[in-house]
Design an enzyme around this catalytic site. Sequence first.
Site, short mmCIF file in Angstrom:
data_model
loop_
_atom_site.label_atom_id
_atom_site.label_comp_id
_atom_site.label_asym_id
_atom_site.label_seq_id
_atom_site.Cartn_x
_atom_site.Cartn_y
_atom_site.Cartn_z
N ALA A 1 1.59 0.18 -1.65
CA ALA A 1 1.27 0.71 -0.32
C ALA A 1 2.52 1.03 0.49
CB ALA A 1 0.39 -0.27 0.43
N SER B 1 -3.24 -0.60 -2.16
CA SER B 1 -2.33 -1.29 -3.07
C SER B 1 -3.10 -2.15 -4.06
CB SER B 1 -1.38 -2.16 -2.26
OG SER B 1 -0.52 -2.88 -3.13
N HIS C 1 -2.19 -5.05 -5.65
CA HIS C 1 -2.10 -6.52 -5.64
C HIS C 1 -2.77 -7.18 -4.45
CE1 HIS C 1 1.31 -7.43 -2.75
NE2 HIS C 1 1.44 -6.12 -2.87
N THR D 1 7.22 9.08 -14.45
CA THR D 1 6.24 8.74 -15.49
C THR D 1 5.26 7.71 -14.95
OG1 THR D 1 7.88 9.15 -17.20
CG2 THR D 1 6.00 7.77 -17.82
N CYS E 1 11.31 -15.35 9.06
CA CYS E 1 12.71 -15.71 8.99
C CYS E 1 13.55 -14.43 8.93
CB CYS E 1 12.96 -16.57 7.77
SG CYS E 1 14.13 -17.86 8.08
C1 LIG Z 1 0.79 -5.59 1.65
C2 LIG Z 1 0.69 -4.49 2.63
C3 LIG Z 1 1.49 -3.34 2.51
C4 LIG Z 1 2.54 -3.19 1.43
O1 LIG Z 1 1.95 -3.07 0.17
P1 LIG Z 1 2.84 -3.18 -1.16
O2 LIG Z 1 1.92 -2.67 -2.22
O3 LIG Z 1 3.16 -4.61 -1.32
O4 LIG Z 1 4.02 -2.32 -0.99
C5 LIG Z 1 1.32 -2.34 3.42
N1 LIG Z 1 0.42 -2.45 4.41
C6 LIG Z 1 -0.37 -3.53 4.55
C7 LIG Z 1 -1.36 -3.58 5.66
C8 LIG Z 1 -0.26 -4.59 3.67
O5 LIG Z 1 -1.02 -5.66 3.83
#
Ligand SMILES: *Cc1c(COP(=O)(O)O)cnc(C)c1O
Length: 410
Positions: free
Chosen positions: A74, A202, A204, A243, A329
Amino acid sequence: MKIPVYLDNHATTPVDPRVLEAMLPYFGEKFGNAASRSHAFGWEAEAAVDEAREQVAQIIQAASPREIVFTSGATESDNLAIKGVAESYRDKGDHIVTCATEHRAVLDSCKALERRGYRVTYLGVDRYGIVRLDQLREAVTDKTVLISVMAANNEIGTIQPIREIGQLAKEKGILYHCDATQGVGKIPMSVEEMGIDLLSLSGHKIYGPKGVGALYVRSKRPKVRLSPIIDGGGHERGMRSGTLNVPGIVGLGKACQIAMHELAREAARLTQLRARLKDGIFGQLDEVYVNGHPTQRLPGNLNVSFAHVEGESLMMALKEIAVSSGSACTSAALEPSYVLLALGIPEALAHTSIRFGLGRFNTEEEVDYAIRRVVEEVTRLRALSPLYSGVKAELRKGEQGEIKAQGRIS
Ligand SMILES: *Cc1c(COP(=O)(O)O)cnc(C)c1O
């Protein structure tokens, strides 16, 4: 029950075993390059990517799978959406409207554009974290090319009035980008019904793999023009060269398929689990406050300020529970969360907050354990705090005030 208990599902989620299973062959015998057009290895990889593209398109109700661009996550999707639109619509205008509580990926993309001469308006929010639509309406000008407002906040779980923002954007002929990283799979998302032109998601955050995500780019009414930020072989219709991460993309697709089928049931279960957590804590501790909206919030999110206890100390004392605190932090010091500050929460109280993020694999037993440990540690830390007993005496005189009243989640 396994210790430590993972209650930080807004930071990342474990990969669903069904997702892992779907991915494994693409690390092994199915290793082809999806761009190889001349042999079966390539065709096999391309077919897998096509299926995933369909699955991603479905969960956000995109009109066509061709509107999905695979990215590394994301953060990249947000960068591509914001910088890509800004550059490609430079002839139309140089102004972007976003919100103070957006994710860093959005805010820092906007900051980067400001250094290149663009103008950005950062909208404030109300005390629950919701953008004010009247302020949004006032902020847009005939030079505005993009509105970027997220679906749901990663710290406080507040859900924005996405549909209304999309409608306003349509009315004004401005593109709407929605960072739906926390929204997809948790709340129903429909780019068609909500008037979204670009959407980030995203893997994960939805029980898929890390390092893979997608950007939805509307192709009709209107067709969004996007300048790439990565140049190369012209993959992904020229919008994102490189890729393709075939195993990751297969995992992202599977994660979307599962989330779509289980969304309603999972949301209901997490809402109950969250209520259990909240009631358990609030029933046993005083001077605890919910941050974020009482009802317009992600089912698995509970963000709580524990007055007179440093969130960071509490988190450290709770080694058996994985949560996040409302402080970040930085190189210099412990900074209170900019999201909590944007809600008007005093700095001292912001420092006492903890984010609980419940997810698919959490159980009642884990929640009950978390309640017990949190109550024990907050009680212990408060007993050590010289301020707490004095303040408590003051409060008993009947000054609880309005913050107490807002600390209610249904
Ligand atoms: C985790 C998160 C992102 C970043 O996503 P990644 O895949 O870790 O780069 C962006 N926006 C929101 C709201 C998120 O919670």
